[in-house]
Design a protein around this motif. Structure first.
Motif, PDB file in Angstrom:
ATOM      1  N   GLU A 190       0.832  -1.207   0.000  1.00 39.30           N
ATOM      2  CA  GLU A 190       0.000   0.000   0.000  1.00 39.30           C
ATOM      3  C   GLU A 190       0.874   1.268   0.000  1.00 39.30           C
ATOM      4  OE1 GLU A 190      -3.365   2.061   2.757  1.00 39.30           O
ATOM      5  OE2 GLU A 190      -2.698   0.042   3.261  1.00 39.30           O
ATOM      6  N   SER A 191       1.897   1.275   0.814  1.00 40.17           N
ATOM      7  CA  SER A 191       2.781   2.438   0.922  1.00 40.17           C
ATOM      8  C   SER A 191       3.519   2.712  -0.395  1.00 40.17           C
ATOM      9  CB  SER A 191       3.786   2.189   2.039  1.00 40.17           C
ATOM     10  OG  SER A 191       4.746   3.187   2.023  1.00 40.17           O
ATOM     11  N   ALA A 192       4.001   1.684  -1.069  1.00 41.26           N
ATOM     12  CA  ALA A 192       4.745   1.844  -2.340  1.00 41.26           C
ATOM     13  C   ALA A 192       3.840   2.418  -3.416  1.00 41.26           C
ATOM     14  CB  ALA A 192       5.282   0.485  -2.776  1.00 41.26           C
ATOM     15  N   ALA A 193       2.630   1.912  -3.499  1.00 44.86           N
ATOM     16  CA  ALA A 193       1.690   2.414  -4.521  1.00 44.86           C
ATOM     17  C   ALA A 193       1.352   3.881  -4.263  1.00 44.86           C
ATOM     18  CB  ALA A 193       0.432   1.561  -4.495  1.00 44.86           C
ATOM     19  N   PHE A 194       1.186   4.153  -2.971  1.00 47.19           N
ATOM     20  CA  PHE A 194       0.845   5.535  -2.607  1.00 47.19           C
ATOM     21  C   PHE A 194       1.974   6.513  -2.977  1.00 47.19           C
ATOM     22  CE2 PHE A 194       1.017   8.911   0.617  1.00 47.19           C
ATOM     23  CZ  PHE A 194      -0.177   9.530   0.315  1.00 47.19           C
ATOM     24  N   GLN A 195       3.190   6.089  -2.695  1.00 45.73           N
ATOM     25  CA  GLN A 195       4.354   6.924  -3.030  1.00 45.73           C
ATOM     26  C   GLN A 195       4.429   7.184  -4.528  1.00 45.73           C
ATOM     27  OE1 GLN A 195       6.552   8.418  -1.149  1.00 45.73           O
ATOM     28  NE2 GLN A 195       5.854   7.634   0.828  1.00 45.73           N
ATOM     29  N   GLU A 196       4.175   6.138  -5.298  1.00 43.97           N
ATOM     30  CA  GLU A 196       4.257   6.253  -6.767  1.00 43.97           C
ATOM     31  C   GLU A 196       3.229   7.255  -7.273  1.00 43.97           C
ATOM     32  OE1 GLU A 196       3.919   3.310 -10.586  1.00 43.97           O
ATOM     33  OE2 GLU A 196       4.200   2.396  -8.596  1.00 43.97           O
ATOM     34  N   ARG A 197       2.050   7.165  -6.726  1.00 44.80           N
ATOM     35  CA  ARG A 197       0.984   8.065  -7.166  1.00 44.80           C
ATOM     36  C   ARG A 197       1.296   9.516  -6.768  1.00 44.80           C
ATOM     37  NH1 ARG A 197      -3.642   4.569  -5.519  1.00 44.80           N
ATOM     38  NH2 ARG A 197      -4.427   6.255  -4.261  1.00 44.80           N
ATOM     39  N   MET A 198       1.826   9.631  -5.580  1.00 40.66           N
ATOM     40  CA  MET A 198       2.185  10.978  -5.118  1.00 40.66           C
ATOM     41  C   MET A 198       3.244  11.611  -6.012  1.00 40.66           C
ATOM     42  SD  MET A 198       0.654  12.370  -2.632  1.00 40.66           S
ATOM     43  CE  MET A 198       1.788  13.545  -1.965  1.00 40.66           C
ATOM     44  N   ALA A 199       4.254  10.833  -6.396  1.00 35.13           N
ATOM     45  CA  ALA A 199       5.330  11.333  -7.268  1.00 35.13           C
ATOM     46  C   ALA A 199       4.772  11.779  -8.604  1.00 35.13           C
ATOM     47  CB  ALA A 199       6.382  10.249  -7.464  1.00 35.13           C
ATOM     48  N   LYS A 200       3.845  10.994  -9.137  1.00 33.67           N
ATOM     49  CA  LYS A 200       3.232  11.339 -10.430  1.00 33.67           C
ATOM     50  C   LYS A 200       2.481  12.656 -10.324  1.00 33.67           C
ATOM     51  CE  LYS A 200       2.568   6.919 -12.752  1.00 33.67           C
ATOM     52  NZ  LYS A 200       1.590   5.858 -13.029  1.00 33.67           N
TER      53      LYS A 200
ATOM     54  N   GLU B 201       2.925  15.083  -8.108  1.00 35.00           N
ATOM     55  CA  GLU B 201       3.844  16.199  -7.904  1.00 35.00           C
ATOM     56  C   GLU B 201       4.485  16.638  -9.204  1.00 35.00           C
ATOM     57  OE1 GLU B 201       6.561  15.011  -4.862  1.00 35.00           O
ATOM     58  OE2 GLU B 201       5.197  15.562  -3.261  1.00 35.00           O
ATOM     59  N   GLY B 202       4.891  15.658 -10.023  1.00 36.57           N
ATOM     60  CA  GLY B 202       5.484  15.942 -11.340  1.00 36.57           C
ATOM     61  C   GLY B 202       4.529  16.726 -12.204  1.00 36.57           C
ATOM     62  N   LYS B 203       3.257  16.316 -12.170  1.00 37.87           N
ATOM     63  CA  LYS B 203       2.232  16.989 -12.980  1.00 37.87           C
ATOM     64  C   LYS B 203       2.075  18.448 -12.530  1.00 37.87           C
ATOM     65  CE  LYS B 203      -1.318  14.244 -14.504  1.00 37.87           C
ATOM     66  NZ  LYS B 203      -2.600  13.546 -14.278  1.00 37.87           N
ATOM     67  N   VAL B 204       2.040  18.632 -11.201  1.00 37.28           N
ATOM     68  CA  VAL B 204       1.869  19.987 -10.649  1.00 37.28           C
ATOM     69  C   VAL B 204       3.057  20.872 -11.020  1.00 37.28           C
ATOM     70  CG1 VAL B 204       1.811  21.305  -8.482  1.00 37.28           C
ATOM     71  CG2 VAL B 204       0.336  19.331  -8.783  1.00 37.28           C
ATOM     72  N   ASP B 205       4.277  20.320 -10.928  1.00 36.48           N
ATOM     73  CA  ASP B 205       5.483  21.101 -11.291  1.00 36.48           C
ATOM     74  C   ASP B 205       5.435  21.542 -12.748  1.00 36.48           C
ATOM     75  OD1 ASP B 205       6.588  21.099  -8.840  1.00 36.48           O
ATOM     76  OD2 ASP B 205       7.981  19.428  -9.202  1.00 36.48           O
ATOM     77  N   ALA B 206       5.059  20.639 -13.617  1.00 33.37           N
ATOM     78  CA  ALA B 206       4.985  20.951 -15.056  1.00 33.37           C
ATOM     79  C   ALA B 206       3.972  22.058 -15.297  1.00 33.37           C
ATOM     80  CB  ALA B 206       4.591  19.692 -15.822  1.00 33.37           C
ATOM     81  N   GLN B 207       2.827  21.966 -14.588  1.00 33.61           N
ATOM     82  CA  GLN B 207       1.799  23.010 -14.736  1.00 33.61           C
ATOM     83  C   GLN B 207       2.351  24.371 -14.270  1.00 33.61           C
ATOM     84  OE1 GLN B 207      -1.584  21.601 -12.569  1.00 33.61           O
ATOM     85  NE2 GLN B 207      -2.358  20.355 -14.251  1.00 33.61           N
ATOM     86  N   ARG B 208       3.062  24.345 -13.153  1.00 33.02           N
ATOM     87  CA  ARG B 208       3.595  25.583 -12.587  1.00 33.02           C
ATOM     88  C   ARG B 208       4.601  26.237 -13.548  1.00 33.02           C
ATOM     89  NH1 ARG B 208       6.331  24.702  -7.028  1.00 33.02           N
ATOM     90  NH2 ARG B 208       4.397  23.645  -6.587  1.00 33.02           N
ATOM     91  N   GLN B 209       5.473  25.391 -14.102  1.00 35.20           N
ATOM     92  CA  GLN B 209       6.484  25.923 -15.041  1.00 35.20           C
ATOM     93  C   GLN B 209       5.810  26.545 -16.255  1.00 35.20           C
ATOM     94  OE1 GLN B 209       9.330  22.961 -16.104  1.00 35.20           O
ATOM     95  NE2 GLN B 209      10.515  23.210 -14.214  1.00 35.20           N
ATOM     96  N   THR B 210       4.822  25.840 -16.791  1.00 40.98           N
ATOM     97  CA  THR B 210       4.115  26.355 -17.969  1.00 40.98           C
ATOM     98  C   THR B 210       3.475  27.701 -17.653  1.00 40.98           C
ATOM     99  OG1 THR B 210       3.580  24.050 -18.368  1.00 40.98           O
ATOM    100  CG2 THR B 210       2.509  25.645 -19.796  1.00 40.98           C
ATOM    101  N   ALA B 211       2.873  27.793 -16.462  1.00 41.88           N
ATOM    102  CA  ALA B 211       2.219  29.054 -16.072  1.00 41.88           C
ATOM    103  C   ALA B 211       3.242  30.186 -15.962  1.00 41.88           C
ATOM    104  CB  ALA B 211       1.504  28.867 -14.747  1.00 41.88           C
ATOM    105  N   ALA B 212       4.397  29.875 -15.363  1.00 46.98           N
ATOM    106  CA  ALA B 212       5.439  30.905 -15.208  1.00 46.98           C
ATOM    107  C   ALA B 212       5.950  31.388 -16.555  1.00 46.98           C
ATOM    108  CB  ALA B 212       6.587  30.336 -14.370  1.00 46.98           C
ATOM    109  N   PHE B 213       6.206  30.449 -17.466  1.00 45.23           N
ATOM    110  CA  PHE B 213       6.676  30.822 -18.815  1.00 45.23           C
ATOM    111  C   PHE B 213       5.653  31.694 -19.520  1.00 45.23           C
ATOM    112  CE2 PHE B 213       9.681  27.026 -18.874  1.00 45.23           C
ATOM    113  CZ  PHE B 213      10.809  27.824 -18.803  1.00 45.23           C
ATOM    114  N   GLU B 214       4.430  31.317 -19.360  1.00 48.96           N
ATOM    115  CA  GLU B 214       3.349  32.057 -20.018  1.00 48.96           C
ATOM    116  C   GLU B 214       3.293  33.492 -19.497  1.00 48.96           C
ATOM    117  OE1 GLU B 214       0.879  32.420 -22.953  1.00 48.96           O
ATOM    118  OE2 GLU B 214       1.853  30.494 -22.498  1.00 48.96           O
ATOM    119  N   GLU B 215       3.455  33.595 -18.199  1.00 47.91           N
ATOM    120  CA  GLU B 215       3.416  34.923 -17.563  1.00 47.91           C
ATOM    121  C   GLU B 215       4.565  35.795 -18.076  1.00 47.91           C
ATOM    122  OE1 GLU B 215       3.044  36.718 -13.074  1.00 47.91           O
ATOM    123  OE2 GLU B 215       2.831  34.564 -13.398  1.00 47.91           O
ATOM    124  N   LEU B 216       5.738  35.194 -18.145  1.00 48.26           N
ATOM    125  CA  LEU B 216       6.913  35.927 -18.650  1.00 48.26           C
ATOM    126  C   LEU B 216       6.708  36.375 -20.079  1.00 48.26           C
ATOM    127  CD1 LEU B 216      10.025  34.008 -17.290  1.00 48.26           C
ATOM    128  CD2 LEU B 216       9.585  36.449 -17.117  1.00 48.26           C
TER     129      LEU B 216
END
Lengths: 245, 227
Positions: free
Chosen positions: A105-115, A117-132
């Motif tokens: 259960e813990s391993a699956a949860f970690q994997e999902r969390m990493a996915k 977080e990666g998605k959120v980071d990509a969204q944040r970067q795209t938003a920052a670039f767009e703003e610039l």
């Protein structure tokens, strides 16, 4: 009868040579001593700025140190919405609670969390670039005309240039057709003009007078150079493109 | 601003004044060095000559070795006195009623005059060039002042032209002008000091020459009286 003749001395030749050597040595010592003496402060690089034909399209008018002119801090990155941690699935079979192994259960949860977080980071970067991109597009053309982006510049020079240009608008007057005056200005660490020297001039007295008045007028509004260093710059004054108020 | 920049940025008149003052200073120092060595040597050799003079009792012996003390003014006096004395002796010996040197004939007076002439020549020799030191000492500050006044005039003219009287405009011109006074004083002060020093030393030497003349005449007089 004999004639009394004064004895002859050796001439001044040797001592004159010694004296010349002594004077040259004294002069060299003075020059050397002056070089040893500490300067009042490091002199910034001299910039030649044409007050009329501006080399800088947007010289960022205003004092770099005056309150209210500070660069606005970059807006903080948008905080991602807090992610709710999904509840662990639980199954109840015939009144019995089925529980999975805690390790799986813990391993699956970690994997999902990493996915996630990666998605959120990509969204944040795209938003920052767009703003610039939006910011740059809104600002329009900046920098030196035909500049490659590698030229050295100075905010304080641009600031001085702006002050001089403003003052010059109020004082400009000339008698000849195309007058020209180049003035070297030295500003001490306290923002006072300690030296003004006309280096080149076409000889138009009225124009020189108006330049001198402009410098005196501009001096009242000048703030000290950054890091309180001595500033020295040469400014070219021409009447083209400047209208008399 | 560097010192060399100061010189290069001044006007033509101030440059001329500075050049003149530098020439004055160079010549003054040449004279100072020359007179210093000359007077120093005169003092030391005069002392040695006086020792030799009193140790050696005979004039002819002294006359044969007097060149060893060539820098002493006393040797010139001795040479002149001795030459005059010798001539008088020769003249007296040629006469039929030869009875030695006589004061009645004005022999001692002749020697006295010869010694006085020699003293005057030696004083002239010692005082040679010192007038230039006096001239430098008295005129250099005024020449420098002239350069300063001229420089300030030019600076004010520039101020009037630009219409700005701020310190930034006024100060550099005045600073450039004041260097002429500074150079004038630099030339004058050593010249005045050296002139006073040399005058004092020459006065002492003149007194020594007077004393030597008196001693020389006393010896001559004693010899005449003894004959």
């Amino acid at each position: 009868m004999y004639q009394l003749v004064a004895r002859k001395d050796t001439g001044l030749g040797v001592t004159t040579a010694l004296s010349v050597t002594f004077h040259v040595a004294a002069f060299a010592f003075l020059v050397w001593w002056q070089q040893l003496m500490p300067d009042p402060g490091p002199v910034q690089t001299t910039y030649y700025v044409d007050v009329v034909n501006l080399p800088v399209a947007d010289p960022r008018a205003g004092s770099p140190t005056e309150s209210g002119n500070e660069l606005k801090p970059a807006p903080p990155a948008p905080t991602p919405p807090a992610m709710a941690v999904p509840a662990a699935p639980s199954k109840t079979v015939s009144g019995k609670k089925l529980t999975t192994s805690p390790v799986t259960e813990s391993a699956a949860f970690q994997e999902r969390m990493a996915k996630l977080e990666g998605k959120v980071d990509a969204q944040r970067q795209t938003a920052a670039f767009e703003e610039l991109r939006k910011k740059v597009a809104a600002r329009g053309k900046v920098g030196m005309p035909k500049g490659t982006g590698t030229e050295a510049g100075s905010d304080y020079t641009a600031y001085l240039h702006s002050r001089l240009k403003d003052a010059f608008r109020d004082t400009i007057s000339y008698q000849t057709q195309s007058p020209y005056v180049m003035v070297r200005i030295t500003i001490d660490g306290n923002g006072r003009i300690i030296r003004t020297r006309i280096e080149k001039s076409t000889g138009d007295k009225a124009f020189e007078l108006s330049v001198a008045r402009a410098i005196t007028l501009a001096e009242q509004a000048i703030v000290p150079p950054p890091s309180r260093t001595v500033y020295e710059g040469a400014f070219v004054f021409k009447p083209q493109g400047v209208t008399h108020k | 601003m560097g010192l060399e920049m100061f010189f290069s940025s001044t006007g033509l008149v101030v440059k001329g004044v500075l050049l003149l003052l530098i020439v004055f200073s160079v010549v003054s120092w040449a004279i100072i060095m020359f007179k210093f060595f000359q007077i120093q040597k005169a003092f030391s050799e005069s002392g040695r000559f006086m020792d030799f003079f009193w140790k050696t009792k005979r004039f002819d012996t002294i006359a044969s070795q007097v060149d060893r003390f060539g820098s002493s003014p006393l040797t010139a006096l001795f040479n002149e006195g001795y030459s005059e004395l010798k001539q008088l002796m020769e003249a007296e010996s040629g006469k039929p009623d030869h009875g030695g040197l006589s004061t009645d004939l004005g022999g001692v007076a002749n020697v006295t005059r010869a010694l006085r002439r020699a003293t005057n020549l030696e004083v002239n020799r010692l005082e040679k060039y010192t007038t230039f030191l006096a001239t430098t000492g008295s005129t250099s500050p005024f020449i420098g002042l002239f350069g300063t006044v001229w420089g300030i005039m030019v600076a004010f003219e520039g101020i009037g032209r630009t219409g700005s009287a701020s310190l930034a405009v006024v100060a550099p011109g005045i600073a450039e002008a004041l260097i002429a006074t500074a150079v004038g004083l630099v030339a004058a002060i050593p010249a005045v000091m050296a002139y006073n020093h040399f005058q004092h030393k020459i006065r002492v030497l003149v007194k020594e020459m007077d004393s030597f003349s008196t001693e020389f005449l006393n010896i001559v007089q004693r010899n005449i009286a003894g004959k």
